[in-house]
Design an enzyme around this catalytic site. Structure first.
Site, PDB file in Angstrom:
ATOM      1  N   ASP A 276       0.866  -1.162   0.000  1.00 58.29           N
ATOM      2  CA  ASP A 276       0.000   0.000   0.000  1.00 58.29           C
ATOM      3  C   ASP A 276       0.915   1.228   0.000  1.00 58.29           C
ATOM      4  OD1 ASP A 276      -3.232   0.651   1.553  1.00 58.29           O
ATOM      5  OD2 ASP A 276      -2.058   1.814   0.133  1.00 58.29           O
TER       6      ASP A 276
HETATM    7  C1  GLC Z   1      -4.284   4.457  -0.024  1.00 59.15           C
HETATM    8  C2  GLC Z   1      -5.188   3.286   0.321  1.00 59.15           C
HETATM    9  C3  GLC Z   1      -5.277   2.267  -0.768  1.00 59.15           C
HETATM   10  C4  GLC Z   1      -5.135   2.940  -2.109  1.00 59.15           C
HETATM   11  C5  GLC Z   1      -3.711   3.468  -2.194  1.00 59.15           C
HETATM   12  C6  GLC Z   1      -3.455   4.186  -3.525  1.00 59.15           C
HETATM   13  O1  GLC Z   1      -3.596   4.897   1.095  1.00 59.15           O
HETATM   14  O2  GLC Z   1      -4.940   2.608   1.530  1.00 59.15           O
HETATM   15  O3  GLC Z   1      -6.527   1.590  -0.603  1.00 59.15           O
HETATM   16  O4  GLC Z   1      -5.389   2.014  -3.153  1.00 59.15           O
HETATM   17  O5  GLC Z   1      -3.402   4.328  -1.122  1.00 59.15           O
HETATM   18  O6  GLC Z   1      -4.206   5.343  -3.596  1.00 59.15           O
END
Ligand code: GLC
Length: 742
Positions: A276
Site C-alpha cells: 500500500d
Molecule cells: C491508499 C489506500 C489504498 C489505495 C492506495 C493508492 O492509502 O490505503 O486503498 O489504493 O493508497 O491510492
C-alpha cells in the site's frame, strides 16, 4: 553482430520455450528476464505517483527505473510517458498505469457498502464494467479495487469502501466487481486489472481507528477475514495489495506467513502483490524495522512484488542483492509476476490507448445502471401506516435537510475523478420528475451535515408547515467517512437530530432518508420519523433513484450488509456472533433496576444495561412496499455424510399489492462443535422478483464443505453433529429446520 545476437535471442526463446512447454507468455518472460540487468528488474518493482511529463519522471522512465505509475489521468500525458518507456528505454518494457477506481470513475455508483445492500451480483458486475470502460479510456489499466476487508466496526471510515460484515456476501460482491473490472479477457483494451485489497485483516482495526493494530487469532483470520480473498484468487483477480495494519504485531508488508505461506503456497497465487502507499516504509514506524534498507529486505522476503511510493526497492535492493542478503532469484520471482500481468494485459503489443473522439463518460446506459444500483441499494427500515410510496392524496412535499441538495456529498468517499456537476440531487430529481404531480417546497434547514445553525431549523419548520409531507434528507458529508476518516460517535452529525424533532413537532408525516458512509446510531430518529430509507451515499444518480422510490415508481429491495447498532458502545456487533455461556435471555434494563438492588439480582446474562442485546436493525434486514410470506423450511434429507449435499427449500409468496424483489437468505448453524460456532452463518442468497400474489419455491444446495471451519489444529473440516438451516428475510427471522452430519 546483429545476426549473431538475433540468433541467440531466437535460440533462447526456443530453449526457454521448451522449459515452459506451451505457455508463450512464460517463455517471453524468461527471454526478457534473461536480458534484464538487476537495475532494470528493480525498476519494474518501483511504482510512483504521476508527476505529468516532469523531467525527473521521464529520466527515470528512460533509464528503466519505473514499472508502474498511479494517478496519471491525462491521456495524452499517459501515452507520451508510455512512448518514452517503449521507444526510449533500453528494453522498451511498457508502463502499467493505475488508479483507485472504487465505485465508478466518472459515472459514480453507490459506495461499495451501498452496492452490497443490493445483494445483486449481476448488477454490481455491470457497474464495475461501466467503471472499467470509463477508466481505461484514459489509459488506466489497473484499479485498486475491490476492497474486500470484512468490516464489523462502523467507527472505521473505510467501512464505506467495504461490502460489510459477512464473508459470504463480501466474497460474492468482490467476485462480481472483479469480473466487471477485468471483463472476459485481460488483453481486451477495456479490461481493468483488479486488486484484492487490503490483504489482510484491516477491518479488525482496534477501536475502529484507521491504520490501527489488529489482534486476529489464526482460526478467525482463516474463517472470517481470508475467505473473500481466496474467492478473489479463484475468480482470477490480477493483483493483491498489502494492508497497512499489523496482524498480531506483524505488519502485512513484511508478513511472510500471510504473503508466502497462505497467498503463494496454499493458494498458489501468481499475480502481483503491491504494497500500500508507503506501507513498506511504515514498517519503521511500526517498530519492526530499523531503517528503509531493513524494511526493503523484510518486504522482499515477505514476497511484496511492487513498492508503492516507499522509494525502498529502487534505493536498497541492488545493495542487498550484491551483499547476498537477498537473492536475485527472489527479485526474478517478483519481476515475473509484474511482467506476466503486462503481457496478459496486452501492453507489449498495444501499449498505447487510442484517443476516442468522445470519452465514454455518463452514457445513458451507464447512468441508468447507476440509478438502478442506487435504487436497489436503498434499505427501507420503517414505513408506518404505509406512508410510502406517496400517493395521489399528497399534493405538496417539503424537501428539507443538508443532503437534499448536495451534489458532492451524495457521491461518497473515494471518487476523486467524479464531477459533482453531474450529480442529480434528490431535490433536483423530485422537482424534475415529480414537480408536475406535487408542489415542491425546498428548504435545506441545515446547509451541511455538521451545521449547528438553529435559524436554519426555524426556516425548515415554516416550510414543513406548508406541505402535506416532509421529505428529510440527512446523513454525513462525504468527507466524514473513507480512509483516515473514523468517528468515535456515529450519531447524526450537527443539529440534524434537532431538525428532525422540530419537523416532527409540526405534526406532519416525515420521511427520513439517510445518506451516509457507515451505519449510524439513529434509534431516536427512527422512532420519530414515520418512514425511513437508509440509502448510504448513492452516487451520481442518487436523486432520481430516491425520487422513484418515494413516489412508487420503484419498490425498495435493499437488505442491510452490515448491522445497525443501537449505540456505538455495542460495537463490534454483528449477526454471526457466538452464543456465549449466558446468552441474553433475561435482561433487566438500567431504568428498571430498583435503587439499592442487590448486584446479583440482574439476571447475569450477556447484554448491556443501557442497550439491551441485539441491534437496532440486523444484518440482512430490509422492508418492501409489499410483504413476503415464507413457508416452513424443508430439507431433502435428515442426515448427510461427508462429501454429500442436501437441498433446503421453502415457498415464498408476495402477499401484498406491489410487484417487488425479495432477497431470500440461507443461514446455517453448527449446534455443537470442537469450537464454539456462530449462532448463524450466511451460506447463500437469492434475489427473486415476485408479482403481487405470486408464490415461488426456492432451493439452496448445501454441501458438507460449506459446513467446514478451522479447528484448533488449523484443519478446515466439517464436524459430525446437529445443524440448523434457515431460509429467511433477514438474519433474525424465521424458524429453522434441522439435519445431522454423520
Ligand atoms: C491508499 C489506500 C489504498 C489505495 C492506495 C493508492 O492509502 O490505503 O486503498 O489504493 O493508497 O491510492
Amino acid at each position: 553482430m546483429f545476426k549473431k545476437k538475433l540468433f541467440f535471442i531466437m535460440l533462447t526463446i526456443v530453449l526457454v520455450g521448451c522449459a515452459h512447454t506451451n505457455d508463450p507468455i512464460e517463455a517471453k518472460i524468461d527471454e526478457l528476464l534473461s536480458r534484464m540487468t538487476l537495475q532494470e528488474k528493480i525498476g519494474q518493482m518501483n511504482q510512483l505517483t504521476g508527476t505529468g511529463l516532469s523531467k525527473d519522471m521521464i529520466s527515470q522512465i528512460k533509464s528503466g527505473k519505473v514499472g508502474s505509475i498511479l494517478n496519471e489521468l491525462d491521456l495524452k500525458t499517459t501515452n507520451e510517458l508510455q512512448r518514452k518507456a517503449v521507444k526510449e528505454s533500453r528494453l522498451g518494457i511498457p508502463l502499467l498505469f493505475a488508479r483507485d477506481v472504487i465505485h465508478g470513475f466518472k459515472t459514480i455508483f453507490p459506495i461499495p457498502l451501498g452496492q452490497a445492500a443490493t445483494w445483486n451480483t449481476q448488477l454490481i458486475e455491470s457497474g464495475a464494467r461501466v467503471a472499467a470502460l470509463e477508466a481505461t479510456s484514459t489509459g488506466i489499466r489497473w484499479t485498486f479495487a475491490p476492497m474486500i476487508d470484512i468490516a464489523r466496526d462502523p467507527r472505521w471510515g473505510r467501512i464505506a469502501e467495504s461490502c460489510g460484515e459477512d464473508p459470504y456476501l463480501t466474497s460474492q460482491m468482490g467476485v462480481a466487481m472483479i469480473k466487471g473490472f477485468q471483463g472476459k479477457n485481460l488483453s481486451d483494451p477495456t479490461s481493468l486489472a483488479a486488486c484484492a485489497k487490503h490483504f489482510a485483516g484491516y477491518g479488525a482495526t482496534e477501536s475502529g481507528k484507521d491504520y490501527n493494530t489488529t489482534w486476529i487469532p489464526e482460526v478467525q483470520l482463516r474463517d472470517v477475514y481470508l475467505p473473500p480473498f481466496k474467492m478473489a484468487v479463484d475468480a482470477g483477480v490480477a493483483t493483491f495489495m498489502c494492508s497497512f495494519n499489523d496482524i498480531n504485531g506483524v505488519p502485512s508488508s513484511g508478513n511472510e506467513f500471510l504473503n508466502r505461506q497462505i497467498l503463494r503456497k496454499e493458494w498458489n497465487y501468481s499475480g502481483i502483490l503491491v504494497s500500500d502507499w508507503a506501507s513498506i516504509d511504515q514498517m519503521i514506524k511500526h517498530g519492526v524495522c530499523n531503517d528503509l534498507k531493513d524494511a526493503t529486505q523484510k518486504a522482499v522476503k515477505a514476497g511484496v512484488d511492487m513498492d508503492m511510493m516507499s522509494y525502498a526497492y529502487i534505493n536498497h535492493i541492488e545493495e542487498l542483492v550484491k551483499s547476498g542478503v537477498i537473492s536475485e532469484k527472489q527479485i526474478d520471482e517478483s519481476v515475473r509476476n509484474i511482467l506476466r500481468l503486462k503481457y496478459r494485459l496486452g501492453l507489449f503489443d498495444h501499449p498505447y490507448t487510442k484517443e476516442p473522439a468522445n470519452m465514454p463518460f455518463y452514457t445513458e446506459e451507464s447512468l441508468e445502471k447507476a440509478k438502478q444500483t442506487a435504487i436497489e441499494s436503498a434499505v427501507l427500515l420503517k414505513n408506518d401506516r404505509n406512508l410510502l410510496p406517496l400517493n395521489e392524496a399528497v399534493k405538496s412535499v417539503a424537501v428539507i435537510g443538508p443532503l437534499s441538495d448536495s451534489p458532492a456529498d451524495q457521491l461518497g468517499t473515494w471518487c476523486f475523478d467524479a464531477e459533482p456537476s453531474h450529480s442529480v440531487t434528490p431535490l433536483a430529481a423530485i422537482q424534475n420528475l415529480y414537480g408536475s404531480k406535487v408542489k415542491v417546497i425546498a428548504e435545506k434547514g441545515l446547509t451541511y451535515s455538521r451545521d449547528m445553525n438553529a435559524q436554519g431549523i426555524a426556516k425548515a419548520v415554516l416550510a414543513a408547515r406548508k406541505a402535506d409531507v416532509v421529505l428529510l434528507f440527512v446523513g454525513e458529508e462525504s468527507q466524514l467517512s473513507g480512509e483516515a476518516h473514523c468517528r468515535a460517535d456515529i450519531s447524526l452529525p450537527g443539529a440534524q437530530s434537532a431538525l428532525l424533532t422540530a419537523l416532527k413537532n409540526t405534526g406532519k408525516p416525515v420521511v427520513m432518508v439517510v445518506m451516509a458512509g457507515r451505519p449510524l446510531t439513529i434509534g431516536k430518529e427512527v422512532s420519530e420519523a414515520d418512514a425511513v430509507l437508509y440509502a448510504f451515499h448513492g452516487g451520481t444518480m442518487a436523486g432520481p433513484a430516491l425520487a422513484d422510490l418515494i413516489f412508487g415508481k420503484a419498490v425498495p429491495s435493499g437488505k442491510l450488509p452490515v448491522t445497525l447498532p443501537r449505540m456505538v458502545g455495542q460495537v463490534p456487533i454483528y449477526y454471526a456472533h457466538k452464543m456465549t455461556g449466558r446468552p441474553a435471555d433475561k435482561m433487566t434494563m438500567i431504568d428498571k433496576i430498583p435503587v439499592g438492588a442487590n448486584q446479583t439480582s440482574l439476571g447475569n446474562t450477556s447484554y448491556h444495561l443501557d442497550a439491551g442485546d441485539g441491534p437496532l436493525f440486523p444484518f440482512g434486514f430490509g422492508l418492501s412496499y409489499t410483504a413476503f410470506h415464507y413457508s416452513g423450511v424443508k430439507i431433502s434429507k435428515n442426515s448427510i455424510s461427508q462429501g454429500q449435499s442436501i437441498t433446503v427449500s421453502c415457498e415464498i409468496t408476495n402477499t401484498g399489492k406491489f410487484d417487488a424483489a425479495e432477497v431470500a437468505q440461507f443461514y446455517v448453524r453448527d449446534l455443537v462443535a470442537s469450537l464454539a460456532r456462530p449462532v448463524k452463518e450466511l451460506k447463500g442468497f437469492q434475489k427473486i422478483s415476485l408479482k403481487a400474489g405470486e408464490t415461488r419455491t426456492i432451493n439452496f444446495t448445501l454441501n458438507t464443505e460449506q459446513l467446514a471451519f478451522y479447528n484448533t489444529d488449523m484443519i478446515n473440516r466439517a464436524e459430525p453433529g446437529d445443524f440448523q438451516a434457515w431460509i429467511s428475510t433477514d438474519s433474525q427471522s424465521g424458524k429453522p429446520a434441522t439435519f445431522k452430519l454423520l
